[in-house]
Design a protein around this motif. Sequence first.
Motif, PDB file in Angstrom:
ATOM      1  N   LEU A   5       0.828  -1.206   0.000  1.00 26.12           N
ATOM      2  CA  LEU A   5       0.000   0.000   0.000  1.00 26.12           C
ATOM      3  C   LEU A   5       0.862   1.255   0.000  1.00 26.12           C
ATOM      4  N   ALA A   6       1.949   1.234   0.787  1.00 22.19           N
ATOM      5  CA  ALA A   6       2.852   2.392   0.835  1.00 22.19           C
ATOM      6  C   ALA A   6       3.479   2.632  -0.524  1.00 22.19           C
ATOM      7  N   ALA A   7       3.866   1.535  -1.206  1.00 18.23           N
ATOM      8  CA  ALA A   7       4.494   1.666  -2.526  1.00 18.23           C
ATOM      9  C   ALA A   7       3.521   2.230  -3.561  1.00 18.23           C
ATOM     10  N   VAL A  28      -2.020   4.771   4.931  1.00 18.82           N
ATOM     11  CA  VAL A  28      -2.670   3.958   5.958  1.00 18.82           C
ATOM     12  C   VAL A  28      -1.947   4.179   7.283  1.00 18.82           C
ATOM     13  N   PRO A  29      -2.674   4.186   8.402  1.00 18.38           N
ATOM     14  CA  PRO A  29      -2.010   4.316   9.705  1.00 18.38           C
ATOM     15  C   PRO A  29      -1.051   3.155   9.924  1.00 18.38           C
ATOM     16  N   PRO A  30       0.170   3.414  10.423  1.00 14.82           N
ATOM     17  CA  PRO A  30       1.158   2.348  10.628  1.00 14.82           C
ATOM     18  C   PRO A  30       0.676   1.232  11.545  1.00 14.82           C
ATOM     19  N   SER A  31      -0.271   1.534  12.431  1.00 18.28           N
ATOM     20  CA  SER A  31      -0.727   0.542  13.400  1.00 18.28           C
ATOM     21  C   SER A  31      -1.918  -0.284  12.898  1.00 18.28           C
ATOM     22  N   SER A  32      -2.315  -0.100  11.640  1.00 24.56           N
ATOM     23  CA  SER A  32      -3.493  -0.799  11.113  1.00 24.56           C
ATOM     24  C   SER A  32      -3.324  -2.310  11.195  1.00 24.56           C
ATOM     25  N   GLU A  85      10.057   4.342  -2.920  1.00 26.43           N
ATOM     26  CA  GLU A  85       9.594   3.026  -3.369  1.00 26.43           C
ATOM     27  C   GLU A  85      10.794   2.129  -3.672  1.00 26.43           C
ATOM     28  N   LEU A  86      11.803   2.697  -4.356  1.00 24.27           N
ATOM     29  CA  LEU A  86      13.000   1.909  -4.688  1.00 24.27           C
ATOM     30  C   LEU A  86      13.788   1.554  -3.433  1.00 24.27           C
ATOM     31  N   PHE A  90      10.770   3.751   5.272  1.00 24.97           N
ATOM     32  CA  PHE A  90      10.477   5.182   5.269  1.00 24.97           C
ATOM     33  C   PHE A  90       9.111   5.428   4.623  1.00 24.97           C
ATOM     34  N   ASN A  91       8.270   6.179   5.344  1.00 24.04           N
ATOM     35  CA  ASN A  91       6.931   6.499   4.854  1.00 24.04           C
ATOM     36  C   ASN A  91       6.831   8.019   4.717  1.00 24.04           C
ATOM     37  N   PRO A  92       7.123   8.566   3.514  1.00 24.88           N
ATOM     38  CA  PRO A  92       7.121  10.021   3.351  1.00 24.88           C
ATOM     39  C   PRO A  92       5.719  10.601   3.389  1.00 24.88           C
ATOM     40  N   ASN A  93       5.614  11.807   3.938  1.00 21.12           N
ATOM     41  CA  ASN A  93       4.345  12.535   3.945  1.00 21.12           C
ATOM     42  C   ASN A  93       4.368  13.522   2.775  1.00 21.12           C
TER      43      ASN A  93
END
Length: 253
Positions: free
Chosen positions: A31-33, A38-42, A100-101, A162-165
């Motif tokens: 999903l992140a890619a 999504v919340p990290p704790s889902s 993503e990479l 890493f989850n960029p905003n």
Amino acid sequence: EAIHAILVYSQNVEEVLKRRKVYREIIFKYLAAQGIPVPPSSEKHLLIDRVKQYWNGQLTTRSSESGERKPHAKSHGERQKSPQDDIHDLGGEFCQWFFELLNSQHPLGLKSEERWGPQHFWEDARMKFCYNTFEKNMEEYVGAEMVSLRLLSLVKEEYLLFNPNLHANGLKCAASQHGLVLVAVAGTVHRDNTCLGIFEQIFGLISCPVRENTWKIKVVNLKIVGQNALEPGMQIEKPSIKYELNQLQELYD
């Protein structure tokens, strides 16, 4: 043959994703890619619901939600894009590609068709890495090979993701007087099911003179702050870049 049998005898996609071998982390990284926030704790069942919604076309990606402008035919009277809009679009596309990479190098990550390596950096690239968990630390690296390897080790050996905003103040971009495009992005850092803290990363990009529409990394400044070292009142859910555009330009002018 085993994978084929699972697909043949599973009644639907949900049944495949619910299998114990399909770990929660794999679905989260997918999903992140795709740019789906999504919340990290889902929990796993919530992530599966998000995947189904995405595949059914019921979700927009992070880049769409953040209002990033994509090339499209201009309607009569539509405002023309400014140079700053173009720089912001470039920064958004670069961050989507880069993280993503990089995240795909994680042992459990979705593998990318593109290869990570020093080819994405200029030979004299420089990196400054500051991290503050229980105490402040700083590392510096010079050269495409060294910078590439240090970033790789964060994901491949230290198991960080890493989850960029890329919403609003999480991404700011500017161009210096000397042609360096500066991309500043904030986000959260994760390991397994735990959010470790936030990161702020500034890239300096220079276009490649022999390959059209290709940019290589000249400068990397990465700062990671652990949850226990966050300033009072700082929101970990929506990390943001504090620099104004002119301050960002002045850093490298």
